[in-house]
Design a protein around this motif. Structure first.
Motif, short mmCIF file in Angstrom:
data_model
loop_
_atom_site.label_atom_id
_atom_site.label_comp_id
_atom_site.label_asym_id
_atom_site.label_seq_id
_atom_site.Cartn_x
_atom_site.Cartn_y
_atom_site.Cartn_z
N SER A 23 -8.46 0.93 0.09
CA SER A 23 -8.71 0.43 1.55
C SER A 23 -10.30 0.11 1.36
CB SER A 23 -8.43 1.46 2.38
OG SER A 23 -9.28 2.73 2.25
N PHE A 27 -7.93 -6.35 -0.91
CA PHE A 27 -6.96 -6.18 -2.00
C PHE A 27 -6.70 -7.17 -3.01
CE2 PHE A 27 -4.51 -3.09 -4.21
CZ PHE A 27 -3.47 -3.64 -4.80
N ASN A 72 1.13 -5.72 -2.96
CA ASN A 72 -0.15 -5.90 -2.15
C ASN A 72 0.11 -5.80 -0.85
OD1 ASN A 72 -0.56 -7.33 -4.66
ND2 ASN A 72 -1.54 -9.07 -3.91
N ASN A 75 -1.29 -2.39 -0.38
CA ASN A 75 -2.48 -2.18 -1.09
C ASN A 75 -2.40 -1.25 -2.17
OD1 ASN A 75 -3.49 -4.38 0.76
ND2 ASN A 75 -5.03 -2.98 1.54
#
Length: 125
Positions: A23, A27, A72, A75
């Motif tokens: 975070s 990403f 993805n 993330n």
């Protein structure tokens, strides 16, 4: 921020799946790597994946046993570790570096931009 999870105690021959949640940065623009540091030893790169194109890297010591994947949408990066033995006992860290220089995502990781706090993997014989 990078947060690892999934470490623990496993018997020799067993498997573990480590997770790394990211975070605070984009990403898709980063490569995420796993590094480990065993007691009394230097930190070493284990595996890395580029979030932008999925390119992967594995050190010779884990090439057959470990698989790195990324999600993805979440993330997240995962490290599936199979056929473990005591040699793999270490603190495992995930780290991030720009995908543009993802070749830095190996060796001792001195040029990585972000680091997690690590998760301990203990393999009992």
């Amino acid at each position: 921020q990078l947060v690892e999870s999934g470490g623990g105690l496993v018997q020799a021959g067993g498997s573990l799946r480590l997770s790394c949640r990211a975070s605070g940065f984009t990403f898709d623009d980063y490569a995420i790597g796993w590094f480990r540091q065993a007691p009394g030893k230097e930190r070493e790169g284990v595996s890395c994946i580029s979030s932008s194109d999925g390119s992967t890297y594995y050190s010779d010591s884990v090439k057959v046993r470990f698989t790195i994947t990324s999600d993805n949408a979440k993330n997240a990066v995962y490290l599936q570790m199979n056929s473990l033995n005591s040699e793999y006992t270490a603190v495992y860290y995930c780290a991030a570096v720009s995908s543009a220089v993802w070749v830095l995502c190996r060796d001792h990781g001195d040029d990585m931009d972000y680091w997690g706090k690590g998760t301990l993997v203990t393999v009992s014989s």
